[in-house]
Design a protein around this motif. Structure first.
Motif, short mmCIF file in Angstrom:
data_model
loop_
_atom_site.label_atom_id
_atom_site.label_comp_id
_atom_site.label_asym_id
_atom_site.label_seq_id
_atom_site.Cartn_x
_atom_site.Cartn_y
_atom_site.Cartn_z
N VAL A 176 -49.72 -73.75 2.39
CA VAL A 176 -48.84 -72.60 2.19
C VAL A 176 -48.42 -72.49 0.73
O VAL A 176 -47.97 -73.47 0.14
N TRP A 177 -48.63 -71.31 0.18
CA TRP A 177 -48.17 -71.01 -1.18
C TRP A 177 -47.20 -69.86 -1.09
O TRP A 177 -47.46 -68.88 -0.43
N LEU A 178 -46.07 -70.01 -1.76
CA LEU A 178 -45.07 -68.93 -1.68
C LEU A 178 -44.10 -69.06 -2.85
O LEU A 178 -43.64 -70.16 -3.15
N ASP A 179 -43.84 -67.93 -3.50
CA ASP A 179 -42.83 -67.93 -4.57
C ASP A 179 -41.66 -67.05 -4.16
O ASP A 179 -41.86 -65.97 -3.61
N VAL A 180 -40.45 -67.51 -4.41
CA VAL A 180 -39.27 -66.69 -4.15
C VAL A 180 -38.56 -66.50 -5.47
O VAL A 180 -38.23 -67.47 -6.16
N GLU A 181 -38.36 -65.22 -5.84
CA GLU A 181 -37.72 -64.93 -7.13
C GLU A 181 -36.22 -65.14 -7.05
O GLU A 181 -35.62 -65.10 -5.97
N ASP A 182 -35.63 -65.32 -8.20
CA ASP A 182 -34.17 -65.50 -8.27
C ASP A 182 -33.48 -64.23 -7.76
O ASP A 182 -33.80 -63.12 -8.20
N GLY A 183 -32.58 -64.39 -6.84
CA GLY A 183 -31.83 -63.25 -6.31
C GLY A 183 -32.57 -62.44 -5.28
O GLY A 183 -32.07 -61.42 -4.82
N GLU A 184 -33.75 -62.90 -4.90
CA GLU A 184 -34.54 -62.16 -3.92
C GLU A 184 -34.07 -62.45 -2.50
O GLU A 184 -33.60 -63.54 -2.20
N PHE A 185 -34.20 -61.44 -1.63
CA PHE A 185 -33.93 -61.63 -0.21
C PHE A 185 -35.29 -61.65 0.47
O PHE A 185 -35.88 -60.61 0.72
N LEU A 186 -35.78 -62.86 0.74
CA LEU A 186 -37.10 -63.00 1.32
C LEU A 186 -36.98 -63.31 2.81
O LEU A 186 -36.19 -64.16 3.20
N VAL A 187 -37.75 -62.61 3.62
CA VAL A 187 -37.72 -62.88 5.06
C VAL A 187 -39.08 -63.39 5.51
O VAL A 187 -40.11 -62.80 5.21
N LEU A 188 -39.07 -64.49 6.22
CA LEU A 188 -40.29 -65.03 6.83
C LEU A 188 -40.30 -64.59 8.28
O LEU A 188 -39.34 -64.85 9.01
N VAL A 189 -41.37 -63.92 8.68
CA VAL A 189 -41.43 -63.46 10.06
C VAL A 189 -42.75 -63.91 10.65
O VAL A 189 -43.75 -64.05 9.94
N GLY A 190 -42.72 -64.18 11.94
CA GLY A 190 -43.95 -64.61 12.59
C GLY A 190 -43.68 -64.94 14.03
O GLY A 190 -42.52 -65.05 14.43
N PRO A 191 -44.74 -65.10 14.82
CA PRO A 191 -44.54 -65.44 16.24
C PRO A 191 -43.87 -66.80 16.36
O PRO A 191 -43.93 -67.61 15.42
N SER A 192 -43.27 -67.05 17.51
CA SER A 192 -42.57 -68.34 17.65
C SER A 192 -43.60 -69.47 17.61
O SER A 192 -44.71 -69.31 18.07
N GLN A 205 -45.92 -51.45 11.45
CA GLN A 205 -47.10 -51.91 10.73
C GLN A 205 -47.20 -53.44 10.77
O GLN A 205 -48.26 -54.00 11.01
N ILE A 206 -46.06 -54.08 10.56
CA ILE A 206 -46.04 -55.54 10.56
C ILE A 206 -46.27 -56.08 11.97
O ILE A 206 -47.00 -57.04 12.18
N SER A 207 -45.68 -55.38 12.94
CA SER A 207 -45.83 -55.80 14.33
C SER A 207 -47.28 -55.81 14.76
O SER A 207 -47.73 -56.71 15.47
N LEU A 208 -48.02 -54.79 14.32
CA LEU A 208 -49.43 -54.70 14.70
C LEU A 208 -50.20 -55.90 14.19
O LEU A 208 -51.00 -56.49 14.91
N ALA A 209 -49.91 -56.27 12.96
CA ALA A 209 -50.59 -57.43 12.39
C ALA A 209 -50.22 -58.69 13.16
O ALA A 209 -51.03 -59.58 13.36
N MET A 210 -48.96 -58.73 13.61
CA MET A 210 -48.47 -59.92 14.29
C MET A 210 -49.04 -60.01 15.71
O MET A 210 -49.33 -61.09 16.21
N LYS A 211 -49.22 -58.85 16.32
CA LYS A 211 -49.71 -58.79 17.68
C LYS A 211 -51.09 -59.45 17.78
O LYS A 211 -51.35 -60.21 18.71
N GLU A 212 -51.91 -59.12 16.85
CA GLU A 212 -53.26 -59.68 16.77
C GLU A 212 -53.19 -61.20 16.82
O GLU A 212 -53.89 -61.89 17.55
#
Lengths: 280, 249
Positions: free
Chosen positions: A26-42, A240-247
């Protein structure tokens, strides 16, 4: 430089049903002051990633950098809000918020003052001296947020903090959290399985896929704030995101049902042209 | 309250009637009145007070010792896997041993004295306390510990400010259990020789064939037990229940 930098993190768990690759490269950058949300199936490893960033779990390989320095254990620079709040029932709301301040070595008077300020920030001044069981679920999560903010952390890590709340309470808390974030300018990493919640809150939504857990796609959310959960634009992006997640979910289900999966489709007893499996 | 008072009055009346019927000899089955007289006499000549004082001092020392050791041992057992796997099974085994079984050993080790009694009291209460505390600490939700770590809780504060308060309900259960075990062990120990405690007074009653003294001492023991339960454990438990939100108003 990114505030948080997740670099090539992998982690496996060993359970009774064999090993699970919770995170893979996993590669991920979070910028200073950013509100980042991680979403995914359980079960996709997003909470695991949050725990690794918090320093509660160690990755098998890879590393997490905060301001360029590697993270190896929990610290007050990264406050965590847990799903169940993880507040202490033997303390009042005020004392709960004071708890981390006490661990910092602050004197009683300063502790009390700061705790009062943060409880005020989450609109709980009236309930300072209440014990947890006297507070509603939403209030408890607000105490947990106040406790996390009280130490003035660099980063706020939130692990499905609203998952156990009812819809109305959640909506109120979206508003309050967005407001707090704008006011304090903290970097927030927020984990949820609720796509609408993700779009409603985040600057950027990162979609996780499961088994192995890895980043599948990222969506920038450039919608104006304040946003509301039933905004059309929120719904459109969420779709749009849900469709990707459904797959992804379909793939996991197949894997979980294993050989049963293909049997399941043909073995329906009930259909429009059948009665208990017999053709009409 | 009224119901309770009526119940006890009825009980005493029933007792009196049984005595009046004369089925058993008065020396073997004393009337309430005689027991009251004996109570008054032993209170007046201070023998009862003295015995109560001796017993209370013994139980306090033994109980506090057992309680302290039990909490420490219980916490350590719950936190150190190697200790749990070794000493843990021993504790469970020893817990099934009635405390009276320690008496012969204690007498041989310490002789006929206070230390032998103290040993029996401690052994009687210690394991019950240990097992309760161990269970309590084991059942602390792991998320409390994780949260504490993210808040920079030091190793000492982790115990004093998280683990112990979190297992307080179980610790209280252990304390209550330990108290009753301590009483039993104390009485068993005191029955044995000229120990000057309440147990000794019971035995004296038997030797002098003074049943009213036996019953009087039994009443005192019951009263002390009730008092400890109401005044100490009851109050503590109620406070914990209130904080944890378990009280039924």
């Amino acid at each position: 430089m990114a505030k948080l930098s997740v670099r090539a993190v992998s982690k496996k768990f060993y359970g009774s049903s064999g090993e699970v690759q919770a995170l893979l490269d996993v590669w991920l950058d979070v910028e200073d002051g950013e509100f980042l949300v991680l979403v995914g199936p359980s079960g996709c490893g997003k909470s695991t990633l949050l725990n690794v960033v918090a320093g509660l779990d160690l990755p098998d390989t890879g590393e997490v950098l905060e301001d360029g320095r590697p993270v190896s254990r929990p610290g007050r620079d990264r406050s965590v809000v847990f799903q169940e709040g993880a507040l202490f029932p033997w303390l009042t709301a005020q004392k709960n918020v004071e708890f981390p301040l006490k661990q910092m070595g602050l004197r009683a008077r300063e502790r009390a003052e700061r705790a009062r300020y943060y409880l005020h920030l989450v609109h709980l001044s009236r309930f300072r001296d209440s014990y947890l069981h006297e507070l509603s679920g939403g209030m408890r999560q607000r105490v947990a947020i106040a406790r996390a903010l009280a130490v003035d952390p660099e980063v706020l890590l939130m692990d499905e903090p609203f998952a156990a709340l009812d819809a109305q309470t959640r909506e109120d808390l979206y508003e309050q959290l967005a407001e707090l974030w704008q006011r304090t300018g903290k970097t927030i990493m927020f984990v949820t399985h609720n796509v609408r919640e993700a779009v409603c809150l985040g600057d950027r939504v990162v979609l996780f896929s499961a088994r192995p857990g890895r980043v599948r796609a990222a969506f920038d959310v450039s919608l104006a704030r304040p946003r509301f959960i039933d905004d059309v634009d929120v719904a459109r992006l969420a779709r749009q995101i849900s469709l990707a997640m459904k797959e992804d979910r379909r793939r996991i289900r197949e894997e979980e049902y294993d050989v049963d999966w293909h049997a399941a489709a043909g073995a329906l007893l009930h259909g429009v042209d059948r009665v208990l499996g017999d053709p009409l | 309250m009224l119901r309770r008072a009526l119940f006890f009055m009825a009980l005493i009346a029933f007792w009196e009637i049984l005595c009046r019927l004369g089925i058993w000899e008065p020396t073997l089955f004393p009337s309430p009145w005689r027991v009251a007289q004996t109570l008054w006499r032993t209170l007046a000549d201070r023998s009862l007070l003295l015995a109560t004082g001796v017993s209370l001092r013994r139980i306090l020392v033994g109980y506090l010792l057992a309680q302290t050791l039990g909490v420490v041992l219980g916490v350590l057992l719950a936190r150190l896997r190697w200790l749990e796997e070794t000493v843990g099974s021993l504790v469970l085994g020893l817990q099934t041993l009635p405390s009276v079984c320690w008496l012969p050993l204690a007498l041989l080790w310490f002789g006929l004295n206070d230390r032998a009694i103290l040993f029996v009291v401690v052994m009687g209460a210690l394991l019950a306390v240990t097992v309760s505390v161990h269970d309590g600490v084991k059942n602390v939700p792991p998320v409390y510990l994780r949260a504490a770590r993210t808040m920079g809780t030091g190793p000492v504060a982790l115990y004093t400010e998280v683990l112990l308060p979190a297992s307080l309900p179980a610790i209280l259960t252990g304390a209550k259990l330990g108290w009753s075990f301590a009483w039993r062990s104390l009485m068993a120990g005191e029955l044995l020789f000229v120990s000057l405690g309440l147990g000794h007074m019971l035995m004296m009653g038997r030797e002098l064939a003074d049943m009213s003294q036996v019953v009087a001492v039994m009443l005192v023991i019951i009263l002390l037990g009730l008092l400890a339960d109401r005044a100490i454990f009851g109050v503590l438990a109620a406070r914990v229940r209130e904080r944890w939100g378990l009280a039924h108003p």
